[in-house]
Write a protein that holds these residues in place. Sequence first.
Motif, PDB file in Angstrom:
ATOM      1  N   PHE A 239       9.152 -10.948   4.503  1.00  0.00           N
ATOM      2  CA  PHE A 239      10.353 -10.252   4.936  1.00  0.00           C
ATOM      3  C   PHE A 239      11.237 -11.193   5.742  1.00  0.00           C
ATOM      4  CE2 PHE A 239      12.052  -7.363   8.433  1.00  0.00           C
ATOM      5  CZ  PHE A 239      13.093  -6.855   7.668  1.00  0.00           C
ATOM      6  N   THR A 240      12.534 -11.161   5.453  1.00  0.00           N
ATOM      7  CA  THR A 240      13.481 -11.960   6.226  1.00  0.00           C
ATOM      8  C   THR A 240      14.749 -11.154   6.439  1.00  0.00           C
ATOM      9  OG1 THR A 240      14.552 -14.118   6.378  1.00  0.00           O
ATOM     10  CG2 THR A 240      14.580 -13.063   4.216  1.00  0.00           C
ATOM     11  N   LEU A 241      15.597 -11.606   7.315  1.00  0.00           N
ATOM     12  CA  LEU A 241      16.862 -10.913   7.554  1.00  0.00           C
ATOM     13  C   LEU A 241      17.854 -11.197   6.431  1.00  0.00           C
ATOM     14  CD1 LEU A 241      17.337 -11.484  11.398  1.00  0.00           C
ATOM     15  CD2 LEU A 241      16.398  -9.471  10.234  1.00  0.00           C
ATOM     16  N   LYS A 242      17.876 -12.454   5.989  1.00  0.00           N
ATOM     17  CA  LYS A 242      18.808 -12.859   4.937  1.00  0.00           C
ATOM     18  C   LYS A 242      18.280 -14.131   4.293  1.00  0.00           C
ATOM     19  CE  LYS A 242      23.787 -13.502   4.230  1.00  0.00           C
ATOM     20  NZ  LYS A 242      25.092 -13.630   4.929  1.00  0.00           N
ATOM     21  N   LEU A 254      11.765 -10.364   1.067  1.00  0.00           N
ATOM     22  CA  LEU A 254      12.696  -9.253   0.933  1.00  0.00           C
ATOM     23  C   LEU A 254      13.676  -9.231   2.099  1.00  0.00           C
ATOM     24  CD1 LEU A 254      10.352  -6.269  -0.047  1.00  0.00           C
ATOM     25  CD2 LEU A 254      11.637  -7.785  -1.574  1.00  0.00           C
ATOM     26  N   GLU A 255      14.888  -8.784   1.828  1.00  0.00           N
ATOM     27  CA  GLU A 255      15.859  -8.499   2.871  1.00  0.00           C
ATOM     28  C   GLU A 255      15.694  -7.036   3.302  1.00  0.00           C
ATOM     29  OE1 GLU A 255      19.697  -9.653   1.390  1.00  0.00           O
ATOM     30  OE2 GLU A 255      19.208 -11.792   1.442  1.00  0.00           O
ATOM     31  N   PRO A 256      16.300  -6.631   4.437  1.00  0.00           N
ATOM     32  CA  PRO A 256      16.045  -5.285   4.972  1.00  0.00           C
ATOM     33  C   PRO A 256      16.279  -4.139   3.995  1.00  0.00           C
ATOM     34  CG  PRO A 256      17.077  -6.627   6.642  1.00  0.00           C
ATOM     35  CD  PRO A 256      17.062  -7.459   5.389  1.00  0.00           C
ATOM     36  N   ASN A 257      17.373  -4.179   3.236  1.00  0.00           N
ATOM     37  CA  ASN A 257      17.624  -3.083   2.289  1.00  0.00           C
ATOM     38  C   ASN A 257      16.572  -3.046   1.196  1.00  0.00           C
ATOM     39  OD1 ASN A 257      18.810  -5.553   1.250  1.00  0.00           O
ATOM     40  ND2 ASN A 257      19.795  -4.312  -0.330  1.00  0.00           N
ATOM     41  N   GLU A 258      16.060  -4.223   0.819  1.00  0.00           N
ATOM     42  CA  GLU A 258      15.011  -4.276  -0.198  1.00  0.00           C
ATOM     43  C   GLU A 258      13.679  -3.786   0.353  1.00  0.00           C
ATOM     44  OE1 GLU A 258      16.664  -8.153  -2.682  1.00  0.00           O
ATOM     45  OE2 GLU A 258      15.580  -8.443  -0.795  1.00  0.00           O
ATOM     46  N   LEU A 259      13.414  -4.086   1.614  1.00  0.00           N
ATOM     47  CA  LEU A 259      12.196  -3.566   2.234  1.00  0.00           C
ATOM     48  C   LEU A 259      12.247  -2.048   2.323  1.00  0.00           C
ATOM     49  CD1 LEU A 259       9.485  -4.089   3.665  1.00  0.00           C
ATOM     50  CD2 LEU A 259      10.760  -4.272   5.817  1.00  0.00           C
ATOM     51  N   GLN A 260      13.413  -1.525   2.656  1.00  0.00           N
ATOM     52  CA  GLN A 260      13.575  -0.064   2.692  1.00  0.00           C
ATOM     53  C   GLN A 260      13.311   0.537   1.317  1.00  0.00           C
ATOM     54  OE1 GLN A 260      17.525   1.319   3.780  1.00  0.00           O
ATOM     55  NE2 GLN A 260      16.687   3.178   4.652  1.00  0.00           N
TER      56      GLN A 260
END
Length: 356
Positions: A239-242, A254-260
């Motif tokens: 997981f990363t921010l960008k 994954l970026e945050p929207n993808e983790l969601q």
Amino acid sequence: MRNPIKIDNTYIGEGFSPYIIAEMSGNHNGDINRAKELIKQAKQAGASAVKMQTYTANTMTIDCDKADFQIDGGLWDGKNLYQLYEWAHTPWDWHQALFSYANNLDITLFSSPFDETAVDFLESLNAPAYKIASFELVDHPLIAKVAKTKKPMILSTGMATYDEIAEAIQVAKDNGNEELIVLHCISGYPTPIAESNLSTITKLKQDFGVQVGLSDHTLGTTAAVAATALGATVIEKHFTLKRADGGPDAAFSLEPNELQQLCSTTKDAWLSLGQANYELKKAESANLQFRRSIYVVEDIKKGEAFNERNIRRIRPGFGLAPKHYESIIGAIAEQDIAKGTPMQWELVNKPGQTED
């Protein structure tokens, strides 16, 4: 069904939605505030836990430029091992602050220790669980050390043979720990989706009788959803921010929207499994009336025979089931019957029939 395992206040097992671990790894890029933001974003995305890694370059390797220590190809081409781990490690003096921050956000934080000193350090912080990384699965002294904490253990199996997995599990059990979750893993960074071999999840459950999950290094979330359908109770994903910000593992994170999306779709996949049975489901009940059944389609006089013109198998489903059609053909009407009447046995003058 295997017994559930509890980390902090969350149960993990076949009767619970997948436990989603957001792997921070080195994606903090050397900035503790970015590490905190990763924890915050993981919480907001719906992850169950954030995992970090506890090592220093010196606990992982030695500073040496000999060929054995050089990385050729892949994401980290051109570095030696010491340089990679110096770049990617999470400073130990951040740990207390990160544990406190996660606790305040009410999200579990735990770590992968890479040597015995890291285990002692994490124990001083009351870490709730431990992860044995794929590359350390063959380090039996480390596994024994972690097992003796009696905390839940997650073991990743990248590159491991059947015997190596069996030996690691046995070492943990021999040292008093039965709280084991084994993650199917392909240690390719990233892993091509065609090499995921997710069917191994089923085999791990059969062969070792433990909770099984997936440590996923593919791009996207497809493999994680498929793994959930195969019974994975834990999904771990970097997981990363960008991704554009770079970092040791950014390219396959994954970026945050993808983790969601991962959290949402794996839960839906788990919900879709339900229970194996043939009972009528609530969503189906209103549609029973639209099945086919036998209806009178022409006015029929008492004493007239039923035939292929005056009865048909049509929708809706309030008449006798279509399986009785041949039994009714040629029988005699017990009374006058109007067109559009659902067929019932009391309309038939034919002894020996019973309702069904």
